[in-house]
Design an enzyme around this catalytic site. Structure first.
Site, PDB file in Angstrom:
ATOM      1  CG  ASP A  40      -1.035   2.275   2.267  1.00 41.46           C
ATOM      2  OD1 ASP A  40      -1.402   2.482   1.099  1.00 41.46           O
ATOM      3  OD2 ASP A  40       0.154   2.129   2.597  1.00 41.46           O
ATOM      4  CG  ASP A  73      -1.745   3.864  -2.712  1.00 37.96           C
ATOM      5  OD1 ASP A  73      -1.516   5.054  -2.429  1.00 37.96           O
ATOM      6  OD2 ASP A  73      -0.862   2.983  -2.753  1.00 37.96           O
ATOM      7  CD  GLU A  74      -0.529   6.960   1.514  1.00 38.32           C
ATOM      8  OE1 GLU A  74      -0.372   6.743   2.730  1.00 38.32           O
ATOM      9  OE2 GLU A  74       0.426   7.133   0.734  1.00 38.32           O
TER      10      GLU A  74
END
Length: 400
Positions: free
Chosen positions: A9, A111-112
């Site tokens: 993350d 974003d992860e």
């Protein structure tokens, strides 16, 4: 073999990516170091905070509140617009690094991501997570958290522990110690309304929920009650939902902590890269027909060289020897900042142009069988259990 799942993350993604983008364009101010937020339409007072710096957080600024109220809390707050193009670019750059380690990647959000690194991590998943984390920080300029577990839900919760720039494990055997003492609101999928209802039932910690009668939870919350009970007990999906695409190139690069200035130093780096790539291509049950080397100098000059093989291979020794040969031909004795190896022309069978019964054919088969045995041992006992002292043959033809 125990499955190893990473959840990676990006820390404070939108603000970090905006900061890195601005710095790449010549800005000298790192907006991560001042009270700042990413938000929209400040003039209309309808804009909301999408991301905040730690300095802004100290003033009580929270994600989701209006820019107007955030500025009331912090009059000197700097507001920057979101930059979707930059976010997409950096998100893809992170994925490119992941692809150097595994093809089993599930992009959970911009974003992860989840990564299945079972075939590569062996007994040292923490060391692999550290390598990936540090590469992202060094090469892209922002930090990530890595959660390590044997399923996705626990890996995700592990990555939410202390931030930023941290690695945490949360295996099933660690649930009672690390997960159960936490407040119920810290469990994934438990929001404000659910928290209030659970506390009304005297469920205050994740452990309280884990040990509650699941039939009563299902009666109260229907399928949601069963879901969060499973999460509290570390039960969740293990399979990575990756895109089924045929890889055309497998590669790995390493930005060096200090410039390499000798062939001996370069050989050690190439040996490490060849070992990782060999294990990866064998895990995919593939062979390559072309091997390439990429060099970046301390002056940021890039050049590459590749060689087409007579015989497709998945042998670590062949990958290493060929890469070193290419390096020796191309290197101009300048300091080297980055080294990489690529494998292309991937296929499912090692089709010999010479006879399998020739000395070279038999040798190749033995070498590749030995590599697979070593892979199995490393997966079971860790990388350090066996060390092949040298992948090169000396002039007499003996392994040294």
């Amino acid at each position: 073999m125990r499955r190893i799942i990473f959840h990676i993350d990006v820390n404070n993604a939108f603000l970090s990516w905006s900061a890195v983008y601005r710095l790449s364009k010549g800005e000298t101010l790192d907006i991560r170091t001042i009270p700042s937020v990413i938000g929209g339409d400040e003039a209309s007072r309808r804009g909301v905070v999408l991301a905040k710096s730690n300095a802004a957080k100290k003033f009580g600024v929270v994600t989701g509140e209006s820019i107007y109220t955030a500025k009331k809390k912090c009059p000197d707050l700097m507001v920057f617009p979101k930059n979707s193009d930059a976010y997409s670019y950096y998100s893809n750059e992170v994925i490119k690094i992941f692809q150097e380690y595994t093809d089993y990647i599930e992009r959970y959000s911009i974003d992860e991501s989840f990564l299945d690194v079972t075939a590569l991590a062996g007994k040292e998943p923490y060391r692999l997570a550290y390598e990936i984390k540090e590469r992202i920080k060094k090469e892209l300029g922002f930090t990530v958290n890595v959660g390590i577990s044997d399923n996705k839900i626990l890996a995700k919760m592990a990555s939410e522990f202390e931030k930023p720039d941290k690695i945490h494990t949360l295996y099933r055997s660690e649930i009672k110690e690390k997960l159960w003492p936490l407040p119920i609101e810290e469990l994934f999928m438990v929001g404000k309304q659910a928290t209030k209802r659970l506390k009304d039932m005297y469920i205050f910690t994740i452990g309280d929920l884990a040990n509650y009668d699941p039939s009563l939870l299902k009666q109260k919350f229907k399928s949601y009650g069963e879901l969060i009970w499973k999460y509290a007990n570390g039960l969740g999906e293990e399979e990575i939902n990756y895109q089924e695409e045929e890889a055309k190139v497998i590669s790995n690069e390493l930005t060096l902590p200090k410039d390499v200035q000798s062939k001996t130093e370069a050989a050690e780096v190439l040996k490490e890269l060849a070992d990782k790539l060999g294990r990866r291509i064998r895990a995919l049950n593939r062979y390559c027909t072309t091997i390439g080397v990429h060099i970046k100098t301390s002056e940021f000059i890039n050049y590459s060289h590749q060689k087409k093989l007579k015989t497709a291979t998945c042998s670590t020794a062949v990958i290493y020897n060929t890469a070193l040969e290419l390096f020796e031909k191309k290197w101009q004795y300048e300091p080297v900042r980055l080294l990489g190896i690529s494998l292309s022309g991937l296929c499912e069978e090692a089709i010999e142009q010479t006879s399998f019964f020739s000395d070279s054919g038999v040798g190749m088969i033995k070498e590749q069988k030995l590599d697979k045995v070593l892979d199995s041992l490393k997966d079971k006992y860790g990388d350090e259990i066996i060390s092949k002292l040298s992948l090169r043959e000396d002039k007499s033809g003996k392994r040294s």
